[in-house]
Design an enzyme around this catalytic site. Structure first.
Site, PDB file in Angstrom:
ATOM      1  N   ASN A  13      -3.353   2.924  12.342  1.00  0.00           N
ATOM      2  CA  ASN A  13      -2.610   4.145  12.653  1.00  0.00           C
ATOM      3  C   ASN A  13      -1.367   3.690  13.410  1.00  0.00           C
ATOM      4  OD1 ASN A  13      -3.675   6.802  11.925  1.00  0.00           O
ATOM      5  ND2 ASN A  13      -5.538   6.106  12.923  1.00  0.00           N
ATOM      6  N   ASN A  32      -5.959   9.710   0.980  1.00  0.00           N
ATOM      7  CA  ASN A  32      -6.726  10.327   2.084  1.00  0.00           C
ATOM      8  C   ASN A  32      -7.506  11.567   1.641  1.00  0.00           C
ATOM      9  OD1 ASN A  32      -4.239   9.102   4.140  1.00  0.00           O
ATOM     10  ND2 ASN A  32      -6.390   8.793   4.689  1.00  0.00           N
ATOM     11  N   GLU A  40      -7.993   3.819  -2.386  1.00  0.00           N
ATOM     12  CA  GLU A  40      -8.544   4.086  -1.045  1.00  0.00           C
ATOM     13  C   GLU A  40      -8.822   5.573  -0.875  1.00  0.00           C
ATOM     14  OE1 GLU A  40      -6.219   1.805   1.801  1.00  0.00           O
ATOM     15  OE2 GLU A  40      -6.683   3.296   3.334  1.00  0.00           O
ATOM     16  N   ASP A  68     -11.661  -1.117  11.517  1.00  0.00           N
ATOM     17  CA  ASP A  68     -10.680  -0.760  12.543  1.00  0.00           C
ATOM     18  C   ASP A  68     -11.367  -0.886  13.905  1.00  0.00           C
ATOM     19  OD1 ASP A  68      -9.029   0.482  14.396  1.00  0.00           O
ATOM     20  OD2 ASP A  68      -8.266   1.944  12.937  1.00  0.00           O
ATOM     21  N   HIS A  75      -7.681  -1.322   8.761  1.00  0.00           N
ATOM     22  CA  HIS A  75      -6.990  -0.033   8.794  1.00  0.00           C
ATOM     23  C   HIS A  75      -6.042   0.046   9.985  1.00  0.00           C
ATOM     24  CE1 HIS A  75      -7.001   4.121  10.556  1.00  0.00           C
ATOM     25  NE2 HIS A  75      -6.622   4.418   9.328  1.00  0.00           N
ATOM     26  N   ASP A 108      -3.536   5.276  -1.410  1.00  0.00           N
ATOM     27  CA  ASP A 108      -4.467   5.926  -0.464  1.00  0.00           C
ATOM     28  C   ASP A 108      -4.100   7.399  -0.287  1.00  0.00           C
ATOM     29  OD1 ASP A 108      -6.082   6.728   1.580  1.00  0.00           O
ATOM     30  OD2 ASP A 108      -5.094   5.544   3.136  1.00  0.00           O
ATOM     31  N   LYS A 129       0.858  -1.188   0.000  1.00  0.00           N
ATOM     32  CA  LYS A 129       0.000   0.000   0.000  1.00  0.00           C
ATOM     33  C   LYS A 129       0.892   1.236   0.000  1.00  0.00           C
ATOM     34  CE  LYS A 129      -2.950   2.584   3.209  1.00  0.00           C
ATOM     35  NZ  LYS A 129      -4.169   2.494   4.023  1.00  0.00           N
ATOM     36  N   ASN A 160     -11.463   4.249   4.883  1.00  0.00           N
ATOM     37  CA  ASN A 160     -11.488   4.368   6.339  1.00  0.00           C
ATOM     38  C   ASN A 160     -11.807   5.823   6.693  1.00  0.00           C
ATOM     39  OD1 ASN A 160      -8.335   4.352   5.467  1.00  0.00           O
ATOM     40  ND2 ASN A 160      -8.670   5.901   7.045  1.00  0.00           N
ATOM     41  N   LYS A 207       0.888   5.233   0.717  1.00  0.00           N
ATOM     42  CA  LYS A 207       0.183   6.406   1.227  1.00  0.00           C
ATOM     43  C   LYS A 207       0.442   7.560   0.260  1.00  0.00           C
ATOM     44  CE  LYS A 207      -1.798   6.929   4.177  1.00  0.00           C
ATOM     45  NZ  LYS A 207      -3.205   6.982   4.501  1.00  0.00           N
TER      46      LYS A 207
HETATM   47  O1  GKR Z   1      -0.288   7.242   9.660  1.00  0.00           O
HETATM   48  O2  GKR Z   1      -0.252   9.010   8.397  1.00  0.00           O
HETATM   49  C1  GKR Z   1      -0.729   7.936   8.768  1.00  0.00           C
HETATM   50  C2  GKR Z   1      -1.939   7.440   8.015  1.00  0.00           C
HETATM   51  O3  GKR Z   1      -2.244   8.363   7.007  1.00  0.00           O
HETATM   52  C3  GKR Z   1      -3.110   7.244   8.938  1.00  0.00           C
HETATM   53  O4  GKR Z   1      -3.287   8.377   9.747  1.00  0.00           O
HETATM   54  C4  GKR Z   1      -4.382   6.939   8.191  1.00  0.00           C
HETATM   55  O5  GKR Z   1      -5.473   6.973   9.077  1.00  0.00           O
HETATM   56  O6  GKR Z   1      -3.403   4.776   7.711  1.00  0.00           O
HETATM   57  C5  GKR Z   1      -4.449   5.573   7.608  1.00  0.00           C
HETATM   58  C6  GKR Z   1      -5.256   5.424   6.358  1.00  0.00           C
HETATM   59  O7  GKR Z   1      -5.281   4.339   5.807  1.00  0.00           O
HETATM   60  O8  GKR Z   1      -5.919   6.378   5.937  1.00  0.00           O
HETATM   61 MG    MG Z   2      -6.795   4.957   4.394  1.00  0.00          MG
END
Ligand code: GKR
Ligand code: MG
Length: 421
Positions: free
Chosen positions: A321, A222, A245, A292, A319, A220, A190, A268, A192
Site C-alpha cells: 500500500n 481487486n 490477482e 505483507d 503486496h 489486479d 503490474k 492479497n 491495477k
Molecule cells: O493503493 O490503491 C492502492 C491499491 O489498490 C492497494 O490499496 C491494494 O491493497 O496494492 C494493493 C493490491 O495489490 O490490492
Molecule cells: Mg492486490
C-alpha cells in the site's frame, strides 16, 4: 538492553489521484512511524498504517513495551495481546486487503513493533535483519512497476502538479509504464485494474505486451469482477499474464475461477490471515500469495507464511500500500531472506515522489533494491523529515483512508461495488 520508551508518530505525505475499485486515492496518504528507544541513541524502527483506529491501538500498546527485551518477541506478542484484550474488532479499511478478524488485528498491531525489535536485534549483534531471518538468498530484491489508472491531478490542483499525467486508456498506461521502467529499470509490470470495464483493461494489457514483449505482466482488479467475467478475462489473457490477482471476491469465487483460469490466481484479499490458509489452500483458490508483513504479524511470521506456501506448492510475492522507506527497507530485508519469493514484489515507492522520513532512503535501480549491509534494517530516521511529515499529518485533516468517499465528492453516483462487472 531493554526498551526504555516507545514513540509512535503519525505522518502524512502527498499521494497522487490513483484509481482503484474502491475509488481514488486522497491527496494525502497516512502512515505511522514506530520507534523503540533503548537509550544511548539505539533506536529500532517500524512503519505501519496511520489511520485513527489503528493509531489508537498502537498508542495503547506503546507504554506496555517499556522494559521489553527486543530479543524476546514472544513477550512482545504477550504484551500486545494483554493490552488489546477484546479490543480487536476494528474493520479493515486500510486499502483493499480483505476482511478483518481479531487475529488479523492483533497481527497488524504486532507488526511494526516486531520489525522494530528485529532492527534493534540486528544493531545489537551487528548484522542485517536478513541474517536474522535465516541469511540472504539474494543480494538484490526485485520489485515490479506498479501501474495505476489515474487522473492528471487532484481536482483543484495544478494540472502539471504530477509528472506522470493522466492514464485512462492504453496509451496513457503504456506511457506510464515507459516512464516507470525508464526511471527505475523495473523488469516486471503490474496494472491495477477494476477501474474501467474489463475489456478496456484487457486492451491495456495487450498494449503493454506489445510495448514490453519480455516483461512479465500482472493485472489486479481487486475483486471487481463476477466469477463469469473473471473466467472470460482469464481466458482472453491466456499467455499474457504471469498471474491474475484477486479477480473476484471470496475464497469460493476465486476457487471457481481458478478451476478454469490458464494462469495462477494471486491474492492479497482472500488469504489475509492464518485462519484463511486451510480453506484457501485446500480449495486451490490461489496459486500465489502476496505476503505483507504489515498485516501478517511482522517479518518472522511472514517468513513462516512463505514456508507454508512452499509446502502447498503456492508461489510467494509481496503486496504493498502507499508507504515510506522503513517499509521498503523491511520488505527488502525480508525479500532477501525468502527462498520462496518467486515473483518481483509490489511497491508504491515511485508514487511517493521521494517523500520519506529516512536520512538515506534505499534506491530502486535495475528494478531492484540492493540489500543494505548495515546492521538492522540498515536505515536511519531523519528527525527533521519526520517532523515535517508529522506537521503534514496535523494539517491535512485526513484521519482514515477513504478512497470511496473522496471519489463521491466528484462523482456522487459512484458506489463501491464488488463485483461491479
Ligand atoms: O493503493 O490503491 C492502492 C491499491 O489498490 C492497494 O490499496 C491494494 O491493497 O496494492 C494493493 C493490491 O495489490 O490490492
Ligand atoms: Mg492486490
Amino acid at each position: 538492553m531493554r526498551v526504555l520508551e516507545t514513540v509512535v508518530t503519525p505522518v502524512a505525505f502527498p499521494d497522487p489521484p490513483l484509481l482503484n475499485s474502491a475509488g481514488v486515492h486522497e491527496p494525502w496518504a497516512l502512515r505511522a512511524i514506530v520507534e523503540l528507544r533503548c537509550g544511548d541513541g539505539l533506536v529500532g524502527l517500524g512503519e505501519t498504517y496511520g489511520d485513527a483506529p489503528h493509531l489508537r491501538l498502537l498508542n495503547a500498546v506503546g507504554p506496555a513495551l517499556t522494559g521489553l527485551d527486543p530479543f524476546d518477541t514472544h513477550a512482545l506478542l504477550r504484551r500486545v495481546r494483554t493490552v488489546l484484550g477484546e479490543d480487536t474488532d476494528t474493520p479493515d479499511r486500510r486499502g483493499l486487503t480483505g476482511g478483518s478478524s481479531p487475529h488479523k488485528t492483533t497481527l497488524r498491531v504486532l507488526s511494526p513493533f516486531e520489525t522494530a525489535c528485529l532492527d534493534l536485534e540486528g544493531q545489537l549483534v551487528g548484522r542485517p535483519v536478513a541474517d536474522l531471518l535465516g541469511g540472504r538468498v539474494r543480494d538484490r530484491v526485485p520489485y515490479s512497476a506498479y501501474l495505476f489508472h489515474k487522473w492528471a491531478a487532484h481536482p483543484g490542483a495544478p494540472q502539471d502538479a504530477d509528472p506522470y499525467g493522466e492514464a485512462l486508456d492504453p496509451d496513457g498506461i503504456v506511457a506510464q509504464a515507459r516512464r516507470l521502467t525508464g526511471t527505475y529499470g523495473f523488469r516486471s509490470i503490474k496494472l491495477k485494474g477494476g477501474v474501467l470495464p474489463p475489456d478496456r483493461e484487457i486492451e491495456a494489457i495487450r498494449a503493454l505486451r506489445e510495448a514490453f514483449p519480455d516483461h512479465p505482466l500482472r493485472l489486479d482488479p481487486n475483486a471487481a469482477w463476477t466469477v463469469e467475467t473473471s473466467r472470460r478475462v482469464a481466458a482472453e489473457t491466456e499467455g499474457l499474464l504471469e498471474y491474475l490477482e484477486d479477480p473476484t471476491p471470496g475464497i469460493d469465487g476465486m476457487a471457481e475461477v481458478a478451476r478454469t483460469a490458464p494462469m495462477p490466481l494471486a491474492t492479497n484479499m482472500v488469504v489475509v490471515a492464518p485462519e484463511d490458509i486451510p480453506r484457501g489452500f485446500a480449495e486451490r483458490a490461489v496459486g500465489v500469495v502476496l505476503a505483507d508483513h504489515h498485516y501478517w504479524g511482522g517479518l518472522r511470521r511472514t517468513a513462516e507464511l512463505a514456508a507454508i506456501c512452499r509446502t502447498w506448492g503456492i508461489g510467494v510475492s509481496m503486496h504493498s500500500n502507499s508507504h515510506l522507506g522503513i517499509s521498503l527497507a523491511a520488505m527488502t530485508q525480508l525479500g532477501a531472506s525468502l527462498p520462496e519469493l518467486s515473483y518481483a514484489a509490489d511497491t508504491h515507492t515511485p508514487w511517493q515522489y521521494g517523500a520519506d522520513v529516512l536520512a538515506e532512503p534505499l534506491r530502486i535501480s535495475d528494478g531492484s533494491v540492493a540489500v543494505p549491509d548495515r546492521p538492522g534494517l540498515g536505515v536511519r530516521l531523519d528527525p527533521d523529515a519526520l517532523a515535517r511529515l508529522h506537521e503534514n499529518y496535523l494539517r491535512c485533516g485526513i484521519r482514515e483512508r477513504d478512497d470511496t468517499g473522496y471519489m463521491r465528492r466528484f462523482d456522487p453516483s459512484f458506489r463501491k461495488r464488488r463485483p461491479r462487472w
